[in-house]
Design a protein around this motif. Structure first.
Motif, mmCIF file in Angstrom:
data_model
loop_
_atom_site.group_PDB
_atom_site.id
_atom_site.type_symbol
_atom_site.label_atom_id
_atom_site.label_comp_id
_atom_site.label_asym_id
_atom_site.label_seq_id
_atom_site.Cartn_x
_atom_site.Cartn_y
_atom_site.Cartn_z
ATOM 1 N N LEU A 27 -58.342 7.782 7.861
ATOM 2 C CA LEU A 27 -58.646 6.892 6.743
ATOM 3 C C LEU A 27 -57.539 5.855 6.601
ATOM 4 O O LEU A 27 -56.360 6.200 6.578
ATOM 5 C CB LEU A 27 -58.780 7.716 5.449
ATOM 6 N N SER A 28 -57.941 4.612 6.530
ATOM 7 C CA SER A 28 -56.959 3.551 6.320
ATOM 8 C C SER A 28 -56.581 3.520 4.850
ATOM 9 O O SER A 28 -57.432 3.706 3.977
ATOM 10 C CB SER A 28 -57.575 2.211 6.728
ATOM 11 N N PRO A 29 -55.292 3.285 4.541
ATOM 12 C CA PRO A 29 -54.877 3.205 3.133
ATOM 13 C C PRO A 29 -55.702 2.188 2.362
ATOM 14 O O PRO A 29 -55.946 2.353 1.168
ATOM 15 C CB PRO A 29 -53.413 2.765 3.226
ATOM 16 N N ASP A 30 -56.155 1.130 3.044
ATOM 17 C CA ASP A 30 -56.951 0.094 2.385
ATOM 18 C C ASP A 30 -58.317 0.594 1.934
ATOM 19 O O ASP A 30 -58.938 0.001 1.064
ATOM 20 C CB ASP A 30 -57.166 -1.082 3.345
ATOM 21 N N ASP A 31 -58.787 1.651 2.576
ATOM 22 C CA ASP A 31 -60.140 2.118 2.281
ATOM 23 C C ASP A 31 -60.172 3.278 1.282
ATOM 24 O O ASP A 31 -61.230 3.807 0.987
ATOM 25 C CB ASP A 31 -60.849 2.526 3.578
ATOM 26 N N ARG A 32 -59.000 3.645 0.785
ATOM 27 C CA ARG A 32 -58.945 4.726 -0.206
ATOM 28 C C ARG A 32 -59.575 4.289 -1.516
ATOM 29 O O ARG A 32 -59.396 3.149 -1.944
ATOM 30 C CB ARG A 32 -57.483 5.113 -0.471
ATOM 31 N N LEU A 33 -60.270 5.204 -2.160
ATOM 32 C CA LEU A 33 -60.817 4.917 -3.487
ATOM 33 C C LEU A 33 -59.930 5.508 -4.574
ATOM 34 O O LEU A 33 -60.145 5.279 -5.752
ATOM 35 C CB LEU A 33 -62.238 5.486 -3.636
ATOM 36 N N THR A 34 -58.918 6.275 -4.146
ATOM 37 C CA THR A 34 -57.971 6.839 -5.110
ATOM 38 C C THR A 34 -56.575 6.346 -4.772
ATOM 39 O O THR A 34 -56.305 5.926 -3.655
ATOM 40 C CB THR A 34 -57.962 8.381 -5.064
ATOM 41 N N CYS A 35 -55.680 6.408 -5.761
ATOM 42 C CA CYS A 35 -54.304 5.965 -5.562
ATOM 43 C C CYS A 35 -53.379 7.162 -5.664
ATOM 44 O O CYS A 35 -53.336 7.835 -6.692
ATOM 45 C CB CYS A 35 -53.946 4.934 -6.631
ATOM 46 N N HIS A 36 -52.636 7.432 -4.594
ATOM 47 C CA HIS A 36 -51.752 8.601 -4.605
ATOM 48 C C HIS A 36 -50.477 8.337 -5.379
ATOM 49 O O HIS A 36 -49.753 9.264 -5.732
ATOM 50 C CB HIS A 36 -51.425 9.036 -3.168
ATOM 51 N N GLY A 77 -69.628 -3.442 -13.948
ATOM 52 C CA GLY A 77 -69.285 -2.985 -12.609
ATOM 53 C C GLY A 77 -68.684 -4.071 -11.739
ATOM 54 O O GLY A 77 -68.802 -4.048 -10.523
ATOM 55 N N THR A 78 -68.018 -5.028 -12.369
ATOM 56 C CA THR A 78 -67.448 -6.124 -11.596
ATOM 57 C C THR A 78 -65.921 -6.071 -11.594
ATOM 58 O O THR A 78 -65.300 -5.652 -12.569
ATOM 59 C CB THR A 78 -67.872 -7.496 -12.161
ATOM 60 N N VAL A 79 -65.353 -6.476 -10.472
ATOM 61 C CA VAL A 79 -63.901 -6.547 -10.316
ATOM 62 C C VAL A 79 -63.566 -7.919 -9.742
ATOM 63 O O VAL A 79 -64.176 -8.340 -8.752
ATOM 64 C CB VAL A 79 -63.372 -5.464 -9.355
ATOM 65 N N ARG A 80 -62.635 -8.610 -10.360
ATOM 66 C CA ARG A 80 -62.223 -9.915 -9.849
ATOM 67 C C ARG A 80 -60.706 -10.000 -9.788
ATOM 68 O O ARG A 80 -60.017 -9.452 -10.638
ATOM 69 C CB ARG A 80 -62.759 -11.036 -10.741
ATOM 70 N N MET A 81 -60.206 -10.704 -8.765
ATOM 71 C CA MET A 81 -58.771 -10.945 -8.658
ATOM 72 C C MET A 81 -58.574 -12.429 -8.411
ATOM 73 O O MET A 81 -59.066 -12.963 -7.422
ATOM 74 C CB MET A 81 -58.178 -10.137 -7.503
ATOM 75 N N THR A 82 -57.867 -13.070 -9.315
ATOM 76 C CA THR A 82 -57.644 -14.505 -9.165
ATOM 77 C C THR A 82 -56.205 -14.870 -9.448
ATOM 78 O O THR A 82 -55.533 -14.225 -10.251
ATOM 79 C CB THR A 82 -58.537 -15.313 -10.140
ATOM 80 N N CYS A 83 -55.761 -15.918 -8.793
ATOM 81 C CA CYS A 83 -54.409 -16.406 -8.994
ATOM 82 C C CYS A 83 -54.370 -17.254 -10.264
ATOM 83 O O CYS A 83 -55.166 -18.170 -10.419
ATOM 84 C CB CYS A 83 -53.987 -17.250 -7.791
ATOM 85 N N PRO A 84 -53.443 -16.927 -11.176
ATOM 86 C CA PRO A 84 -53.348 -17.708 -12.410
ATOM 87 C C PRO A 84 -52.866 -19.135 -12.147
ATOM 88 O O PRO A 84 -52.995 -20.002 -13.014
ATOM 89 C CB PRO A 84 -52.354 -16.921 -13.271
ATOM 90 N N GLY A 85 -52.320 -19.369 -10.956
ATOM 91 C CA GLY A 85 -51.817 -20.704 -10.646
ATOM 92 C C GLY A 85 -52.898 -21.627 -10.124
ATOM 93 O O GLY A 85 -53.108 -22.723 -10.631
ATOM 94 N N CYS A 86 -53.633 -21.168 -9.087
ATOM 95 C CA CYS A 86 -54.597 -22.055 -8.442
ATOM 96 C C CYS A 86 -56.046 -21.601 -8.636
ATOM 97 O O CYS A 86 -56.977 -22.273 -8.200
ATOM 98 C CB CYS A 86 -54.283 -22.159 -6.947
ATOM 99 N N SER A 104 -64.796 2.474 -6.000
ATOM 100 C CA SER A 104 -64.316 3.541 -6.894
ATOM 101 C C SER A 104 -64.953 3.400 -8.270
ATOM 102 O O SER A 104 -65.305 4.383 -8.912
ATOM 103 C CB SER A 104 -62.784 3.529 -6.994
ATOM 104 N N LEU A 105 -65.126 2.164 -8.696
ATOM 105 C CA LEU A 105 -65.814 1.924 -9.968
ATOM 106 C C LEU A 105 -67.247 2.450 -9.889
ATOM 107 O O LEU A 105 -67.753 3.060 -10.828
ATOM 108 C CB LEU A 105 -65.815 0.419 -10.268
ATOM 109 N N GLY A 106 -67.874 2.253 -8.748
ATOM 110 C CA GLY A 106 -69.241 2.728 -8.542
ATOM 111 C C GLY A 106 -69.336 4.245 -8.578
ATOM 112 O O GLY A 106 -70.273 4.803 -9.140
ATOM 113 N N VAL A 107 -68.329 4.914 -8.001
ATOM 114 C CA VAL A 107 -68.320 6.381 -8.001
ATOM 115 C C VAL A 107 -68.241 6.894 -9.434
ATOM 116 O O VAL A 107 -68.980 7.788 -9.847
ATOM 117 C CB VAL A 107 -67.124 6.921 -7.190
#
Ligand code: ZN
Ligand code: ZN
Length: 117
Positions: A27-36, A77-86, A104-107
């Motif tokens: 499992l790639s760390p990027d594909d984890r649905l949990t945070c260790h 069920g939405t997640v967004r990530m945006t830069c406050p600068g641009c 993870s939100l879906g689970v």
């Protein structure tokens, strides 16, 4: 002496399984649905500064050199990530992080009693 058999929560079970899979290279760390680090579902702690990585560009806008802000709507069920600068600032790493957060939100959402078929 009574031994209490505690029922493991879905989160604890998932955390343990993902730790094992990651250690085994399945499992790639990027594909984890949990945070260790935080012991939570990834969407529940992704707004923490720990999840900002300037090198890999997880939640990082290279152009503005600042972290992306996280907006999560659990009901929609939405997640967004945006830069406050641009207002943008996306990267491949952030796209994968977003996918993990939505999953993870879906689970968690699907676990609500009303959603059980
Ligand atoms: Zn975390
Ligand atoms: Zn930016």
């Amino acid at each position: 002496m009574t031994v209490l058999h505690l029922v493991e929560s879905p989160l604890a079970r998932r955390l343990r399984a993902e730790d094992q899979d990651e250690d085994a290279g399945r499992l790639s760390p990027d594909d984890r649905l949990t945070c260790h680090v935080h012991g939570r579902w990834i969407h529940q702690c992704v707004s923490s500064p720990v999840h900002v990585h300037p090198v890999t560009r997880h939640r990082w806008c290279r152009r503005c050199e600042r972290p992306l802000t996280v907006a999560i709507d659990e009901l929609a069920g939405t997640v967004r990530m945006t830069c406050p600068g641009c207002g943008a600032g996306g990267s491949g790493a952030t796209t994968r992080l977003l996918a993990a957060c939505r999953a993870s939100l879906g689970v968690v959402t699907a676990r609500r009693p009303a959603a059980v078929a």
